[in-house]
Design a protein around this motif. Structure first.
Motif, short mmCIF file in Angstrom:
data_model
loop_
_atom_site.label_atom_id
_atom_site.label_comp_id
_atom_site.label_asym_id
_atom_site.label_seq_id
_atom_site.Cartn_x
_atom_site.Cartn_y
_atom_site.Cartn_z
N ALA A 14 27.04 0.03 25.41
CA ALA A 14 26.52 1.19 25.87
C ALA A 14 26.25 2.26 25.09
O ALA A 14 25.19 3.02 25.10
CB ALA A 14 27.61 1.60 27.04
N GLN A 34 36.50 5.16 18.72
CA GLN A 34 37.66 4.13 17.95
C GLN A 34 37.43 3.00 18.35
O GLN A 34 37.19 2.32 19.36
CB GLN A 34 38.84 4.42 18.99
CG GLN A 34 40.00 3.85 18.32
CD GLN A 34 41.46 3.86 19.01
OE1 GLN A 34 41.34 3.98 20.25
NE2 GLN A 34 42.35 4.02 18.12
N SER A 40 35.18 -5.30 25.27
CA SER A 40 34.01 -6.32 25.99
C SER A 40 32.76 -6.51 25.19
O SER A 40 32.55 -7.74 25.13
CB SER A 40 33.61 -5.55 27.25
OG SER A 40 33.12 -6.65 28.00
N SER A 41 32.35 -5.43 24.39
CA SER A 41 30.91 -6.00 23.70
C SER A 41 31.48 -6.96 22.48
O SER A 41 30.53 -7.77 22.28
CB SER A 41 30.46 -4.45 23.14
OG SER A 41 30.37 -3.56 24.13
N ILE A 47 24.36 -13.04 26.44
CA ILE A 47 23.20 -13.85 27.03
C ILE A 47 22.40 -12.80 27.98
O ILE A 47 23.04 -11.90 28.79
CB ILE A 47 23.58 -14.83 27.97
CG1 ILE A 47 24.49 -15.97 26.98
CG2 ILE A 47 22.52 -15.43 28.66
CD1 ILE A 47 25.09 -16.95 27.65
N VAL A 169 39.10 9.54 21.66
CA VAL A 169 38.77 10.90 21.86
C VAL A 169 39.26 11.31 23.32
O VAL A 169 39.16 10.58 23.99
CB VAL A 169 37.27 11.09 21.67
CG1 VAL A 169 36.67 12.55 22.27
CG2 VAL A 169 36.72 10.76 20.37
N GLU A 193 32.52 4.52 27.62
CA GLU A 193 33.80 4.11 27.28
C GLU A 193 34.42 2.89 27.80
O GLU A 193 35.39 2.47 27.37
CB GLU A 193 34.94 5.22 27.67
CG GLU A 193 34.73 6.81 27.38
CD GLU A 193 35.66 7.51 27.86
OE1 GLU A 193 35.62 7.99 28.85
OE2 GLU A 193 36.45 7.93 26.97
N GLY A 314 29.54 -4.61 33.72
CA GLY A 314 29.69 -5.89 34.14
C GLY A 314 29.33 -6.96 33.37
O GLY A 314 29.35 -7.00 32.23
N VAL A 318 23.71 -6.57 28.66
CA VAL A 318 22.60 -6.83 27.69
C VAL A 318 21.18 -6.51 28.39
O VAL A 318 20.32 -5.93 27.83
CB VAL A 318 22.55 -8.14 27.26
CG1 VAL A 318 21.46 -8.33 26.22
CG2 VAL A 318 24.15 -8.32 26.21
C1 FAD Z 1 33.93 -12.99 28.02
C2 FAD Z 1 32.82 -12.11 28.19
C3 FAD Z 1 31.66 -12.41 28.04
C4 FAD Z 1 30.37 -11.85 28.25
N1 FAD Z 1 29.28 -12.29 28.26
C5 FAD Z 1 28.00 -11.33 28.65
C6 FAD Z 1 26.88 -12.03 28.67
O1 FAD Z 1 26.65 -13.26 28.19
N2 FAD Z 1 25.82 -11.15 28.82
C7 FAD Z 1 26.16 -9.62 29.07
O2 FAD Z 1 24.97 -8.97 29.43
N3 FAD Z 1 27.30 -9.26 29.01
C8 FAD Z 1 28.34 -10.09 28.84
N4 FAD Z 1 29.58 -9.46 28.89
C9 FAD Z 1 29.70 -7.94 29.49
C10 FAD Z 1 29.62 -7.02 28.37
O3 FAD Z 1 30.37 -7.21 27.15
C11 FAD Z 1 29.66 -5.81 28.92
O4 FAD Z 1 28.94 -5.54 30.05
C12 FAD Z 1 29.36 -4.75 27.84
O5 FAD Z 1 29.79 -4.96 26.61
C13 FAD Z 1 30.35 -3.50 27.93
O6 FAD Z 1 29.96 -2.33 26.85
P1 FAD Z 1 30.42 -0.98 27.13
O7 FAD Z 1 29.95 -0.36 25.92
O8 FAD Z 1 30.28 -0.29 28.30
O9 FAD Z 1 32.03 -1.14 26.90
P2 FAD Z 1 32.82 -1.49 25.62
O10 FAD Z 1 32.46 -2.67 25.14
O11 FAD Z 1 34.39 -1.71 25.96
O12 FAD Z 1 32.93 -0.50 24.49
C14 FAD Z 1 33.47 0.84 24.77
C15 FAD Z 1 33.50 1.15 23.29
O13 FAD Z 1 34.05 2.67 23.21
C16 FAD Z 1 35.02 2.96 22.52
N5 FAD Z 1 35.77 3.94 23.37
C17 FAD Z 1 35.95 4.23 24.71
N6 FAD Z 1 36.55 5.25 25.04
C18 FAD Z 1 36.62 6.00 23.92
C19 FAD Z 1 37.30 7.38 23.66
N7 FAD Z 1 37.78 8.15 24.59
N8 FAD Z 1 37.25 7.70 22.29
C20 FAD Z 1 36.70 6.98 21.33
N9 FAD Z 1 36.23 5.65 21.32
C21 FAD Z 1 36.23 5.31 22.79
C22 FAD Z 1 35.70 1.61 22.77
O14 FAD Z 1 37.02 1.48 21.77
C23 FAD Z 1 34.95 0.83 22.41
O15 FAD Z 1 34.62 0.64 20.92
C24 FAD Z 1 30.66 -10.27 28.61
C25 FAD Z 1 31.94 -9.97 28.57
C26 FAD Z 1 33.05 -10.89 28.25
C27 FAD Z 1 34.43 -10.19 28.28
#
Ligand code: FAD
Length: 365
Positions: A14, A34, A40-41, A47, A169, A193, A314, A318
């Motif tokens: 994100a 951090q 999750s990412s 996919i 943070v 986050e 969720g 992607v």
């Molecule tokens: C097994 C599995 C398979 C998946 N397969 C797919 C797929 O095939 N296709 C698909 O589209 N999605 C898939 N997903 C879902 C996808 O991973 C998530 O929807 C997406 O990656 C979420 O991203 P995000 O950036 O919201 O959160 P995150 O990936 O959790 O990233 C958040 C980042 O922010 C940092 N952070 C958070 N709060 C703070 C703070 N206060 N200060 C500093 N840093 C902070 C965290 O450390 C992290 O680096 C899958 C997930 C899993 C678990």
């Protein structure tokens, strides 16, 4: 103190996409993150698939989100000089005549046939079980999410727009109309986050639910180099003989350890697809940030103005994140409406007194 237009908290899928989108609109920003190897990412298979196979229908807003994300990743590959996104068809192996018939009827129905392939193509492999045939889903792909985040880090670091730290943070105080932290100030802040949102006293009223997913990495030299789906997916990795098999879904088990149940479940589905000698290389676990109504969350804090959130990606992050980031940023810059189904205002009634108190404290500190 360095002044930016935006502070972005979190550099997962994100936060990376929000930052690239801000750059597109020529806005200055700093991303504070951090790193978390288990985010999750960093675990995601990555996919991009616009079809919900259970009912063979388009997933949420797929006709809009799919073309938007494909062109976003094509441009981003160029900008980052990397092949993190690869277009791929998904081969769907049917489980029954009912599924086959349903598919065939939908390929000739204009409401559904945007992505369902109707061309006959030759997909044979002596080890595969194909009693009911197969179809292909067009306009899919795979983002190597971990590599994508690494490429974005490198790109942003070179521009001095990324700060990595050993600590999270905490919600950032607003002083004289500017959010201020560690040498940066900005009028706007966007929290990306993931599941860490639960520790953010501003936004932790939002119902983000962790959903555990497990994946197996296998070595196999007889599987076709195709993205296959049937109850599970089989995804070829960059290294020719390794494949990801996944994923499981669980709201109940919140331990971050791999389980025997998940391994057996994945292997039994894998074995039903065909007879492939393989070696299991590892099993990984991650947690998706999901929502009860299966819609993502974007929007502004109800009290603390110019404090925004993008979360709840969720299992379809992607495909959804590029369009959502664009929708949120166009809302901030040009006052365009936020998609109603994704707008955080739908959860305003869940806000607690402590969230309101904390917002007032940040405003007045
Ligand atoms: C097994 C599995 C398979 C998946 N397969 C797919 C797929 O095939 N296709 C698909 O589209 N999605 C898939 N997903 C879902 C996808 O991973 C998530 O929807 C997406 O990656 C979420 O991203 P995000 O950036 O919201 O959160 P995150 O990936 O959790 O990233 C958040 C980042 O922010 C940092 N952070 C958070 N709060 C703070 C703070 N206060 N200060 C500093 N840093 C902070 C965290 O450390 C992290 O680096 C899958 C997930 C899993 C678990």
């Amino acid at each position: 103190m360095s002044e930016k237009d935006f502070i972005v908290v979190g550099q997962g899928l994100a936060g990376s996409i929000v930052a690239l989108t801000l750059e597109k609109y020529k806005k200055s920003f700093v991303v504070l993150d951090q790193p978390n190897e288990k985010s999750s990412s960093n675990i995601a298979a990555g996919i991009l698939n616009p079809i919900s196979f259970k009912r063979c229908i388009h997933s949420w807003k797929a006709s809009v989100l799919n073309p938007y994300s494909l062109s976003f990743y094509k441009e981003t590959n160029q900008k980052l000089n990397a092949q993190n996104f690869i277009p791929l068809d998904v081969i769907r192996i049917f489980s029954s005549y009912e599924e086959q018939n349903n598919w065939i009827s939908k390929t000739s129905d204009s409401r559904f046939n945007l992505f369902l392939g109707d061309e006959q193509f030759n997909f044979t492999n002596k080890n595969l079980n194909l009693p009911y045939g197969y179809g292909n889903v067009k306009s899919c792909g795979r983002l190597a999410v971990k590599d994508f985040i690494k490429s974005c880090s490198k790109y942003m670091k070179a521009k001095g727009a990324l700060v990595k730290s050993d600590t999270m943070v905490s919600a950032i105080p607003k002083i004289k109309g500017m959010y201020q932290l560690g040498g940066y100030k900005a009028k706007n802040i966007i929290y990306c986050e993931g599941l860490e949102l639960k520790n953010n006293p501003l936004f932790n009223y939002l119902p983000i639910i962790p959903n555990k997913g497990e994946l197996l990495k296998v070595n196999c030299n007889t599987l076709p180099q195709k993205l296959i789906s049937k109850g599970i997916f089989i995804l070829p990795e960059k290294n020719k003989n390794t494949f990801l098999i996944g994923s499981t879904y669980s709201h109940e088990d919140l331990t971050n350890l791999p389980t025997k149940v998940a391994k057996e479940d994945l292997l039994s589905k894998f074995n039903a697809i065909g007879d492939f000698n393989h070696e299991i290389l590892n099993q990984v676990v991650g947690f998706r940030p999901t929502t009860k109504d299966r819609r993502p969350m974007i929007g502004e804090h109800p009290i603390l103005k110019k404090s925004y959130v993008l979360n709840g990606l969720g299992s379809k992050g992607v495909m959804t994140a590029p369009w959502l980031a664009n929708n949120l940023i166009r809302h901030i810059l040009f006052k365009e409406p936020i998609d109603k189904e994704a707008d955080v205002v739908r959860h305003e009634k869940m806000i607690k007194q402590e969230n309101l108190d904390f917002a007032s404290f940040l405003c007045n500190s």
